[in-house]
Scaffold this motif. Sequence first.
Motif, short mmCIF file in Angstrom:
data_model
loop_
_atom_site.label_atom_id
_atom_site.label_comp_id
_atom_site.label_asym_id
_atom_site.label_seq_id
_atom_site.Cartn_x
_atom_site.Cartn_y
_atom_site.Cartn_z
N ASP A 75 0.82 -1.21 0.00
CA ASP A 75 0.00 0.00 0.00
C ASP A 75 0.85 1.26 0.00
O ASP A 75 0.44 2.31 -0.50
N ASP A 76 2.04 1.16 0.56
CA ASP A 76 2.92 2.33 0.65
C ASP A 76 3.38 2.80 -0.73
O ASP A 76 3.78 3.96 -0.89
N PHE A 77 3.33 1.91 -1.72
CA PHE A 77 3.88 2.31 -3.02
C PHE A 77 3.09 3.47 -3.60
O PHE A 77 3.66 4.50 -3.97
N THR A 78 1.77 3.32 -3.72
CA THR A 78 0.98 4.40 -4.33
C THR A 78 0.74 5.56 -3.36
O THR A 78 0.51 6.68 -3.78
N ALA A 79 0.81 5.26 -2.06
CA ALA A 79 0.55 6.31 -1.07
C ALA A 79 1.78 7.17 -0.79
O ALA A 79 1.66 8.37 -0.54
N VAL A 80 2.96 6.55 -0.83
CA VAL A 80 4.18 7.25 -0.41
C VAL A 80 5.24 7.29 -1.51
O VAL A 80 5.71 8.35 -1.92
N ILE A 137 7.56 10.77 -8.62
CA ILE A 137 7.13 11.54 -9.80
C ILE A 137 7.02 13.04 -9.53
O ILE A 137 7.01 13.85 -10.45
N GLY A 138 6.92 13.41 -8.26
CA GLY A 138 6.83 14.83 -7.92
C GLY A 138 5.44 15.41 -8.13
O GLY A 138 4.54 14.75 -8.65
N GLU A 139 5.30 16.65 -7.77
CA GLU A 139 3.99 17.31 -7.80
C GLU A 139 3.42 17.42 -9.21
O GLU A 139 2.20 17.32 -9.41
N ASN A 140 4.28 17.60 -10.20
CA ASN A 140 3.80 17.80 -11.57
C ASN A 140 3.86 16.53 -12.43
O ASN A 140 3.50 16.57 -13.61
N GLY A 141 4.30 15.43 -11.85
CA GLY A 141 4.45 14.21 -12.62
C GLY A 141 3.12 13.55 -12.96
O GLY A 141 2.14 13.64 -12.19
N SER A 176 -1.61 3.10 -10.07
CA SER A 176 -0.49 4.02 -10.25
C SER A 176 -0.74 5.07 -11.32
O SER A 176 -0.04 6.09 -11.36
N LEU A 177 -1.72 4.84 -12.18
CA LEU A 177 -1.98 5.78 -13.26
C LEU A 177 -2.54 7.11 -12.76
O LEU A 177 -3.30 7.15 -11.80
N SER A 178 -2.17 8.15 -13.45
CA SER A 178 -2.74 9.47 -13.17
C SER A 178 -4.05 9.63 -13.94
O SER A 178 -4.45 8.75 -14.71
N GLN A 179 -4.70 10.76 -13.74
CA GLN A 179 -5.96 11.04 -14.43
C GLN A 179 -5.79 10.90 -15.94
O GLN A 179 -4.79 11.37 -16.52
N ASP A 180 -6.76 10.22 -16.59
CA ASP A 180 -6.79 10.04 -18.04
C ASP A 180 -5.66 9.15 -18.57
O ASP A 180 -5.30 9.23 -19.75
N GLY A 181 -5.13 8.30 -17.71
CA GLY A 181 -4.05 7.41 -18.13
C GLY A 181 -4.55 6.23 -18.95
O GLY A 181 -5.75 5.97 -19.06
N TYR A 182 -3.60 5.51 -19.55
CA TYR A 182 -3.89 4.34 -20.38
C TYR A 182 -3.29 3.09 -19.74
O TYR A 182 -2.10 3.08 -19.38
#
Length: 367
Positions: free
Chosen positions: A230-235, A241-245, A265-271
Amino acid sequence: MTVIKASAVTFTERSWDFANSLSWTQYTIDPTTIKPHEVIVRALTTSVNPSDLGIIGGGYGTAPKLRTEFGTAEPVRVGGNETLLRVEYVGSAITNFKVGDWVIPKSVGFGSWRSYAVVDTEEDPTVLVVVSSDDDKDFTLEQGATIMINPSTAYQILYQFISDWDGSGNDWIIQNAGNSQVAKYLTQFAKLINVKTISVVRDGKSQQEFDELYQYGATHVVNESDFLSDDFTAVTLPKWIGENGRVRLALNSIGGDTTRQLVNSLSQDGYFVTFGMIGRLPITYDGGVQLHKNITTKSYWLTANTLRDPEGKVATIKELLKLYRAGKIQNVPFEKNYFVAGKDDLKAVFLQAIERSKKGKQVVVYE
C-alpha cells in the motif's frame, strides 16, 4: 548452380507437446528453376518467441498456412515469424533486391523456422524489407536478428496510445515484466524523448540485474513485493514523480496481482495497455479507480497491427534502423543456439532453444 539442401521445423497438428508435434523436414531447392519474380533467401538467424510457441501450441492466434513445397506426404506448417535472411539468388525480373542483401519479411506468417525459402515477389514486390547487406558495417547480425518483434513492439506501444509526450520530464510510464526484452527497448525509446520509466521486476533479482535496467535508462526499478504494498501508491510513487508528474501509460504483459497496482499508479486520463500474457494470469483491478480517473483500457498486438497496416510496420523498421545507425539504442543481448547444416538436427536445435527460452530470448544462428 548447385541444388540447395535445406531444413525446416514443421508440424501438422497444434500441440504444446513440442517434442512429439514438431518434425525435422529436409528438402531441396533448385536455383535453376526459380521464376523471374522469385527470390531465394537463406536464414542467418531465426528467433524463438513466446508467441511462436503459443501459435504452435494452439493458445495464440491462428495456425500458419499449410505448405506443400517441402515434398512431404501431407501438407505441413512451419512455425516462427522473426527471421533475418540473406538474398542468395534473384529471378530475372527482380530489380529491388540483390544477392547479399539482408532482408526481413514485411508481414507475419512467413514461417521462419527453416534454413532456406523461395519468396514470390510478383504480387507484392515489397514482401521483403531490406535492412542491411553483406557490405554494411553499421548494422550488425545481432541487431537484425531481433528487430522485427521486440524493438518494433516497444516503439509502436510508445506512440500508438499517447502522441503528445511533452518532453518536460513530467511524463511517466510504469511497466511490469520490467526486465523483459520489450521493456528494455521501451525504456531506451522513452529516455530519448525524456519520458521517465518505472520497471517492476519479480522478487529475487540481483543488484546486477537492477543495474542493467538502469543502464538501459530506467528511472526507477522496484521489486514486485514493494510495488504491491500500500505504501507504493501512497508514499513512494508520489515522491518519485513529484507534484507535476503524470503516470500516463501502464504496460502489462503478465497479468496477475500487479495489474491492480498498475491501474492504481496511473494518473488522471491514463492508459492501461496489455500487450502480452506470458503466464495467462487474470487481469483484475478496481473499477472505481478506472471510473474516477477516466482510465482507458486497451490491448496491443504487433501481429494485428502488421496485418492491418503492413506499411506501418515498414515505417517502424525504418525508424528503428535510423536509431541503430545513429548509435542511440543498445541491442538487448540474447542467447544463441547454433545450427550447422549437414551436421545438426534442426528440430533438436529448436527444442533446445524452446527449453532455454524460459530464461530469456533465444535465437537460432545458421552456420
